[in-house]
Design a protein around this motif. Structure first.
Motif, mmCIF file in Angstrom:
data_model
loop_
_atom_site.group_PDB
_atom_site.id
_atom_site.type_symbol
_atom_site.label_atom_id
_atom_site.label_comp_id
_atom_site.label_asym_id
_atom_site.label_seq_id
_atom_site.Cartn_x
_atom_site.Cartn_y
_atom_site.Cartn_z
ATOM 1 N N LYS A 1 29.063 4.339 106.677
ATOM 2 C CA LYS A 1 29.704 4.376 107.987
ATOM 3 C C LYS A 1 31.000 3.579 108.002
ATOM 4 O O LYS A 1 31.911 3.870 108.784
ATOM 5 C CB LYS A 1 28.736 3.856 109.048
ATOM 6 N N ASN A 2 31.101 2.564 107.120
ATOM 7 C CA ASN A 2 32.279 1.697 107.132
ATOM 8 C C ASN A 2 33.550 2.431 106.722
ATOM 9 O O ASN A 2 34.644 2.079 107.167
ATOM 10 C CB ASN A 2 32.051 0.505 106.191
ATOM 11 N N SER A 3 33.429 3.421 105.855
ATOM 12 C CA SER A 3 34.617 4.129 105.362
ATOM 13 C C SER A 3 34.813 5.485 106.014
ATOM 14 O O SER A 3 35.834 6.138 105.782
ATOM 15 C CB SER A 3 34.520 4.310 103.833
ATOM 16 N N ALA A 4 33.845 5.937 106.807
ATOM 17 C CA ALA A 4 33.944 7.257 107.435
ATOM 18 C C ALA A 4 34.685 7.176 108.763
ATOM 19 O O ALA A 4 34.636 6.161 109.465
ATOM 20 C CB ALA A 4 32.562 7.843 107.647
ATOM 21 N N ARG A 5 35.361 8.236 109.101
ATOM 22 C CA ARG A 5 36.069 8.300 110.375
ATOM 23 C C ARG A 5 35.148 8.756 111.500
ATOM 24 O O ARG A 5 35.278 8.298 112.642
ATOM 25 C CB ARG A 5 37.248 9.276 110.254
ATOM 26 N N SER A 6 34.218 9.656 111.194
ATOM 27 C CA SER A 6 33.365 10.257 112.214
ATOM 28 C C SER A 6 31.893 10.147 111.824
ATOM 29 O O SER A 6 31.557 10.069 110.642
ATOM 30 C CB SER A 6 33.720 11.740 112.419
ATOM 31 N N THR A 7 31.036 10.139 112.828
ATOM 32 C CA THR A 7 29.596 10.277 112.639
ATOM 33 C C THR A 7 29.221 11.695 113.046
ATOM 34 O O THR A 7 29.376 12.073 114.206
ATOM 35 C CB THR A 7 28.817 9.269 113.496
ATOM 36 N N LEU A 8 28.768 12.489 112.085
ATOM 37 C CA LEU A 8 28.484 13.888 112.353
ATOM 38 C C LEU A 8 27.035 14.079 112.775
ATOM 39 O O LEU A 8 26.139 13.400 112.265
ATOM 40 C CB LEU A 8 28.799 14.760 111.136
ATOM 41 N N PHE A 9 26.835 15.039 113.676
ATOM 42 C CA PHE A 9 25.503 15.318 114.189
ATOM 43 C C PHE A 9 25.350 16.830 114.355
ATOM 44 O O PHE A 9 26.309 17.591 114.229
ATOM 45 C CB PHE A 9 25.283 14.604 115.527
ATOM 46 N N MET A 10 24.159 17.238 114.640
ATOM 47 C CA MET A 10 23.835 18.654 114.758
ATOM 48 C C MET A 10 24.682 19.344 115.823
ATOM 49 O O MET A 10 24.920 18.809 116.903
ATOM 50 C CB MET A 10 22.346 18.807 115.110
ATOM 51 N N THR A 11 25.166 20.539 115.491
ATOM 52 C CA THR A 11 25.889 21.371 116.448
ATOM 53 C C THR A 11 25.224 22.738 116.507
ATOM 54 O O THR A 11 24.424 23.102 115.652
ATOM 55 C CB THR A 11 27.358 21.543 116.034
ATOM 56 N N GLY A 12 25.585 23.522 117.521
ATOM 57 C CA GLY A 12 25.069 24.879 117.636
ATOM 58 C C GLY A 12 23.931 24.982 118.625
ATOM 59 O O GLY A 12 23.741 24.117 119.492
ATOM 60 N N GLN A 13 23.167 26.072 118.488
ATOM 61 C CA GLN A 13 22.090 26.374 119.410
ATOM 62 C C GLN A 13 20.754 26.413 118.685
ATOM 63 O O GLN A 13 20.699 26.668 117.481
ATOM 64 C CB GLN A 13 22.337 27.737 120.080
ATOM 65 N N LEU A 14 19.687 26.146 119.419
ATOM 66 C CA LEU A 14 18.350 26.117 118.827
ATOM 67 C C LEU A 14 17.497 27.299 119.278
ATOM 68 O O LEU A 14 16.314 27.368 118.935
ATOM 69 C CB LEU A 14 17.647 24.818 119.206
ATOM 70 N N SER A 15 18.092 28.243 120.028
ATOM 71 C CA SER A 15 17.298 29.352 120.563
ATOM 72 C C SER A 15 16.725 30.226 119.461
ATOM 73 O O SER A 15 15.640 30.789 119.609
ATOM 74 C CB SER A 15 18.164 30.190 121.509
ATOM 75 N N SER A 16 17.425 30.353 118.337
ATOM 76 C CA SER A 16 16.946 31.197 117.240
ATOM 77 C C SER A 16 15.915 30.494 116.375
ATOM 78 O O SER A 16 15.309 31.129 115.509
ATOM 79 C CB SER A 16 18.124 31.632 116.359
ATOM 80 N N ARG A 17 15.751 29.198 116.568
ATOM 81 C CA ARG A 17 14.828 28.378 115.756
ATOM 82 C C ARG A 17 15.238 28.377 114.287
ATOM 83 O O ARG A 17 14.401 28.274 113.393
ATOM 84 C CB ARG A 17 13.385 28.863 115.903
ATOM 85 N N ILE A 18 16.550 28.496 114.031
ATOM 86 C CA ILE A 18 17.100 28.455 112.671
ATOM 87 C C ILE A 18 17.967 27.216 112.546
ATOM 88 O O ILE A 18 18.837 26.967 113.379
ATOM 89 C CB ILE A 18 17.941 29.702 112.360
ATOM 90 N N LEU A 19 17.753 26.446 111.487
ATOM 91 C CA LEU A 19 18.555 25.256 111.230
ATOM 92 C C LEU A 19 19.187 25.375 109.851
ATOM 93 O O LEU A 19 18.483 25.511 108.846
ATOM 94 C CB LEU A 19 17.695 23.992 111.310
ATOM 95 N N VAL A 20 20.511 25.345 109.811
ATOM 96 C CA VAL A 20 21.277 25.382 108.559
ATOM 97 C C VAL A 20 21.610 23.940 108.185
ATOM 98 O O VAL A 20 22.179 23.203 108.995
ATOM 99 C CB VAL A 20 22.565 26.214 108.722
ATOM 100 N N ILE A 21 21.271 23.539 106.963
ATOM 101 C CA ILE A 21 21.437 22.143 106.552
ATOM 102 C C ILE A 21 22.310 22.057 105.312
ATOM 103 O O ILE A 21 22.022 22.673 104.281
ATOM 104 C CB ILE A 21 20.077 21.482 106.267
ATOM 105 N N GLY A 22 23.396 21.290 105.416
ATOM 106 C CA GLY A 22 24.268 21.028 104.283
ATOM 107 C C GLY A 22 24.039 19.625 103.739
ATOM 108 O O GLY A 22 23.183 18.881 104.245
ATOM 109 N N PRO A 23 24.789 19.231 102.720
ATOM 110 C CA PRO A 23 24.578 17.916 102.095
ATOM 111 C C PRO A 23 25.179 16.757 102.883
ATOM 112 O O PRO A 23 24.454 15.980 103.517
ATOM 113 C CB PRO A 23 25.235 18.083 100.718
ATOM 114 N N MET A 24 26.499 16.637 102.856
ATOM 115 C CA MET A 24 27.190 15.537 103.524
ATOM 116 C C MET A 24 28.571 16.026 103.961
ATOM 117 O O MET A 24 29.054 17.039 103.457
ATOM 118 C CB MET A 24 27.320 14.323 102.595
ATOM 119 N N PRO A 25 29.219 15.353 104.902
ATOM 120 C CA PRO A 25 30.541 15.796 105.350
ATOM 121 C C PRO A 25 31.580 15.684 104.238
ATOM 122 O O PRO A 25 31.487 14.807 103.369
ATOM 123 C CB PRO A 25 30.867 14.838 106.508
#
Length: 289
Positions: free
Chosen positions: A115-139
């Motif tokens: 967190k000390n060197s990052a500019r942003s804290t990223l969090f989940m975006t999008g919708q949950l109606s489809s019950r699908i979650l796409v997961i990547g590694p890191m920003p």
């Protein structure tokens, strides 16, 4: 030398984008700044806050007369052990009762050095109606700059991948395992991964998806277990993963970056996406032939 004041707005914007893509995290100031001293001061301030939050044992609150008269030889300061940082992350994650509360908890968390060197804290975006979650590694650098997962070229390619099977960012949720960009886009260390693990697990528990689409080698290893194997040996197979006591179906495929670097791999990703789409249509998770 060309001065910034001599550049047009478009030229200046293009130059700043070039610096960001090249990994430049700091711009020169009018006066020199000792970043090492600044970092040490931040670390010392966090340590003081941490010590103030930990209650002192009774024997330390009321020292004996012998101890009071003894010469003071304080022990050298040590870094907070990783297991304590993991425990703090677990407590912060488990205390969140909604995704909004979890987002606030992650933004306030200071136990991970990324967190000390990052500019942003990223969090989940999008919708949950489809019950699908796409997961990547890191920003990456573009995600960190824009404050959203899968920005820039990687995000554009992901949008096309989802559209090919009738999905979009408006119908799925997207997140990363690591909420902060590691310096220079390096891989997170095992300790950093362990500290961030409670946050991604809590996201999944609160979002309650039915299907996970894992992008890249790091998420595949993270959820499937073990440190051996590559995305080429882990992709294209439905697997059961257990998160927070709930069993989910997960499918791994190549990350958009891998497709940009080796376009021939798009055929493999297309096979995986067809398999994923088939499971959504039929409700079954048959293995790829």
């Amino acid at each position: 030398m060309i001065q910034a004041k001599d550049l047009e707005a478009g030229e200046l914007a293009a130059l700043l984008h070039f610096y960001a893509d090249a990994g430049v995290d700091w711009l020169l100031e009018d006066a020199p700044i000792d970043r090492f001293a600044e970092f040490e001061a931040q670390q010392a301030a966090r340590e003081q806050v941490r010590r103030a939050q930990v209650p002192e044992p009774e024997e330390r609150k009321a020292p004996s007369r012998a101890a009071a008269s003894a010469p003071l030889n304080p022990p050298p300061s040590v870094a907070v052990p990783d297991d304590q940082a993991v425990a703090a992350a677990r407590f912060a994650a488990d205390s969140a009762r909604s995704l909004d509360e979890l987002k606030t908890a992650i933004e306030a968390f200071g136990g991970c050095n990324l967190k000390n060197s990052a500019r942003s804290t990223l969090f989940m975006t999008g919708q949950l109606s489809s019950r699908i979650l796409v997961i990547g590694p890191m920003p990456n650098a573009e995600d960190d700059r824009d404050g959203a997962p899968f920005s820039g070229r990687h995000g554009q390619l992901l949008d096309r991948m989802l559209a090919a099977i009738g999905l979009s960012r408006d119908t799925v949720a997207i997140t990363n395992i690591i909420p902060w960009r590691p310096p220079g886009n390096r891989m997170p260390s095992p300790a950093e991964t362990a500290i961030c693990q409670p946050f991604i697990e809590r996201q999944i528990a609160l979002a309650e998806p039915d299907h996970l689409l894992l992008l890249g080698n790091f998420p595949a290893r993270f959820f499937f277990g073990g440190t051996s194997g590559t995305i080429h040996s882990l992709r294209g197979q439905w697997r059961d993963v257990t998160v927070a006591g709930r069993t989910l179906r997960a499918l791994a495929t190549l990350h958009p970056q891998e497709l940009l670097m080796a376009p021939a791999n798009k055929a493999l990703a297309w096979q995986d996406l067809l398999l994923f789409s088939q499971a959504l249509r039929t409700g079954s998770s048959a293995e790829q032939p």
